[in-house]
Design a protein around this motif. Structure first.
Motif, PDB file in Angstrom:
ATOM      1  N   TYR A   8      46.785  37.052  38.515  1.00 17.95           N
ATOM      2  CA  TYR A   8      45.425  36.748  38.066  1.00 17.95           C
ATOM      3  C   TYR A   8      44.838  35.565  38.832  1.00 17.95           C
ATOM      4  N   ARG A   9      45.677  34.653  39.274  1.00 20.23           N
ATOM      5  CA  ARG A   9      45.192  33.526  40.081  1.00 20.23           C
ATOM      6  C   ARG A   9      44.724  34.029  41.453  1.00 20.23           C
ATOM      7  N   ILE A  10      45.470  34.942  42.051  1.00 23.75           N
ATOM      8  CA  ILE A  10      45.075  35.521  43.341  1.00 23.75           C
ATOM      9  C   ILE A  10      43.770  36.302  43.185  1.00 23.75           C
ATOM     10  N   ALA A  11      43.698  37.114  42.145  1.00 25.55           N
ATOM     11  CA  ALA A  11      42.475  37.890  41.903  1.00 25.55           C
ATOM     12  C   ALA A  11      41.287  36.961  41.669  1.00 25.55           C
ATOM     13  N   ALA A  13      40.910  33.920  42.818  1.00 27.99           N
ATOM     14  CA  ALA A  13      40.560  33.300  44.100  1.00 27.99           C
ATOM     15  C   ALA A  13      39.758  34.263  44.971  1.00 27.99           C
ATOM     16  N   ILE A  14      40.170  35.520  44.997  1.00 30.96           N
ATOM     17  CA  ILE A  14      39.443  36.524  45.784  1.00 30.96           C
ATOM     18  C   ILE A  14      38.016  36.660  45.274  1.00 30.96           C
ATOM     19  N   GLU A  15      37.846  36.722  43.960  1.00 22.74           N
ATOM     20  CA  GLU A  15      36.498  36.874  43.395  1.00 22.74           C
ATOM     21  C   GLU A  15      35.661  35.623  43.624  1.00 22.74           C
ATOM     22  N   LEU A  16      36.272  34.452  43.532  1.00 23.61           N
ATOM     23  CA  LEU A  16      35.530  33.216  43.802  1.00 23.61           C
ATOM     24  C   LEU A  16      35.060  33.163  45.258  1.00 23.61           C
ATOM     25  N   ILE A  17      35.942  33.495  46.174  1.00 21.69           N
ATOM     26  CA  ILE A  17      35.583  33.488  47.599  1.00 21.69           C
ATOM     27  C   ILE A  17      34.496  34.524  47.879  1.00 21.69           C
ATOM     28  N   THR A  18      34.665  35.711  47.329  1.00 18.71           N
ATOM     29  CA  THR A  18      33.663  36.764  47.523  1.00 18.71           C
ATOM     30  C   THR A  18      32.330  36.360  46.910  1.00 18.71           C
ATOM     31  N   GLY A  19      32.382  35.780  45.719  1.00 20.68           N
ATOM     32  CA  GLY A  19      31.157  35.354  45.048  1.00 20.68           C
ATOM     33  C   GLY A  19      30.398  34.302  45.832  1.00 20.68           C
ATOM     34  N   VAL A  20      31.109  33.307  46.324  1.00 22.79           N
ATOM     35  CA  VAL A  20      30.461  32.252  47.115  1.00 22.79           C
ATOM     36  C   VAL A  20      29.898  32.833  48.411  1.00 22.79           C
ATOM     37  N   THR A  21      30.646  33.731  49.026  1.00 20.92           N
ATOM     38  CA  THR A  21      30.165  34.359  50.260  1.00 20.92           C
ATOM     39  C   THR A  21      28.902  35.173  49.999  1.00 20.92           C
ATOM     40  N   LEU A  22      28.885  35.923  48.911  1.00 16.74           N
ATOM     41  CA  LEU A  22      27.677  36.684  48.560  1.00 16.74           C
ATOM     42  C   LEU A  22      26.504  35.759  48.262  1.00 16.74           C
ATOM     43  N   LEU A  23      26.783  34.649  47.657  1.00 20.08           N
ATOM     44  CA  LEU A  23      25.730  33.695  47.329  1.00 20.08           C
ATOM     45  C   LEU A  23      25.136  33.076  48.595  1.00 20.08           C
ATOM     46  N   LEU A  24      25.993  32.740  49.550  1.00 22.78           N
ATOM     47  CA  LEU A  24      25.543  32.051  50.757  1.00 22.78           C
ATOM     48  C   LEU A  24      25.106  32.992  51.880  1.00 22.78           C
ATOM     49  N   LEU A  25      25.738  34.158  51.977  1.00 27.77           N
ATOM     50  CA  LEU A  25      25.465  35.088  53.081  1.00 27.77           C
ATOM     51  C   LEU A  25      25.229  36.510  52.570  1.00 27.77           C
ATOM     52  N   PRO A  26      24.271  36.704  51.682  1.00 27.98           N
ATOM     53  CA  PRO A  26      24.107  38.039  51.087  1.00 27.98           C
ATOM     54  C   PRO A  26      23.778  39.121  52.107  1.00 27.98           C
ATOM     55  N   LEU A  56      33.455  35.437  36.867  1.00 24.45           N
ATOM     56  CA  LEU A  56      34.698  36.166  36.614  1.00 24.45           C
ATOM     57  C   LEU A  56      35.890  35.393  37.171  1.00 24.45           C
ATOM     58  N   GLY A  57      35.729  34.857  38.360  1.00 26.47           N
ATOM     59  CA  GLY A  57      36.807  34.080  38.964  1.00 26.47           C
ATOM     60  C   GLY A  57      37.149  32.843  38.158  1.00 26.47           C
ATOM     61  N   VAL A  58      36.131  32.143  37.689  1.00 25.02           N
ATOM     62  CA  VAL A  58      36.357  30.943  36.871  1.00 25.02           C
ATOM     63  C   VAL A  58      37.041  31.318  35.558  1.00 25.02           C
ATOM     64  N   ALA A  59      36.619  32.417  34.952  1.00 29.87           N
ATOM     65  CA  ALA A  59      37.212  32.851  33.681  1.00 29.87           C
ATOM     66  C   ALA A  59      38.697  33.165  33.823  1.00 29.87           C
ATOM     67  N   CYS A  60      39.099  33.620  35.001  1.00 31.40           N
ATOM     68  CA  CYS A  60      40.494  34.016  35.215  1.00 31.40           C
ATOM     69  C   CYS A  60      41.336  32.925  35.867  1.00 31.40           C
ATOM     70  N   TRP A  61      40.750  31.799  36.178  1.00 34.08           N
ATOM     71  CA  TRP A  61      41.457  30.755  36.920  1.00 34.08           C
ATOM     72  C   TRP A  61      42.445  29.981  36.055  1.00 34.08           C
ATOM     73  N   SER A  62      42.153  29.823  34.777  1.00 35.81           N
ATOM     74  CA  SER A  62      43.020  28.991  33.937  1.00 35.81           C
ATOM     75  C   SER A  62      44.407  29.613  33.810  1.00 35.81           C
ATOM     76  N   GLN A  63      45.366  28.770  33.510  1.00 36.43           N
ATOM     77  CA  GLN A  63      46.749  29.222  33.375  1.00 36.43           C
ATOM     78  C   GLN A  63      47.215  29.008  31.951  1.00 36.43           C
ATOM     79  N   HIS A 105      40.952  46.475  45.611  1.00 39.38           N
ATOM     80  CA  HIS A 105      40.602  46.613  44.197  1.00 39.38           C
ATOM     81  C   HIS A 105      41.542  47.594  43.494  1.00 39.38           C
ATOM     82  N   LEU A 106      41.878  48.671  44.171  1.00 39.86           N
ATOM     83  CA  LEU A 106      42.778  49.666  43.587  1.00 39.86           C
ATOM     84  C   LEU A 106      44.164  49.076  43.324  1.00 39.86           C
ATOM     85  N   VAL A 107      44.699  48.378  44.297  1.00 43.31           N
ATOM     86  CA  VAL A 107      46.034  47.780  44.145  1.00 43.31           C
ATOM     87  C   VAL A 107      46.023  46.714  43.052  1.00 43.31           C
ATOM     88  N   LEU A 108      45.030  45.832  43.088  1.00 44.55           N
ATOM     89  CA  LEU A 108      44.952  44.798  42.051  1.00 44.55           C
ATOM     90  C   LEU A 108      44.793  45.419  40.666  1.00 44.55           C
TER      91      LEU A 108
END
Length: 122
Positions: A8-11, A13-26, A56-63, A105-108
């Motif tokens: 869930y931490r890897i997932a 991180a992927i969503e956070l990176i994707t989200g920031v990228t979409l925000l900055l470079l849509p 979504l990334g922030v919601a899943c980041w906690s341990q 997405h399928l593997v995760l």
């Protein structure tokens, strides 16, 4: 070994990176995914989607990742995989980036389903 904590931490991180990228470079991301120039409202929708992925990334980041967040990110990954593979099948989208994203997405999603089924049996 990929354990629940890392999955869930890897997932997240992927969503956070994707989200920031979409925000900055849509426009760039739309171009890469759909091989078409982003026009009109498309860049803004991509940015809005990016904000949702950041949430979504922030919601899943906690341990540990809360069960409700686990379910949410699992559903997202499975549905995103189906959606992206459908776009490929309909020839609406293509290229290695879309195939890679759909496969990731399928593997995760599959790993998360397995993890959640294991949690139920404990």
């Amino acid at each position: 070994m990929l354990n629940q904590r890392n999955l869930y931490r890897i997932a997240a991180a992927i969503e956070l990176i994707t989200g920031v990228t979409l925000l900055l470079l849509p426009g760039f991301i739309v171009q890469m995914l759909f091989q078409a120039k982003a026009i009109g409202a498309e860049p803004y929708l991509a940015q809005l989607y990016g904000l949702a992925l950041i949430g979504l990334g922030v919601a899943c980041w906690s341990q540990p990742c809360p069960m409700s967040a686990q379910r949410g990110i699992t559903i997202y990954n499975v549905v995103a995989a189906v959606f992206l593979f459908a776009l490929i099948a309909k020839a609406i989208s293509g290229g290695l980036m879309v195939l890679a994203a759909a496969s990731l997405h399928l593997v995760l999603g599959a790993l998360m389903i397995i993890d959640q089924l294991k949690q139920r049996s404990i």
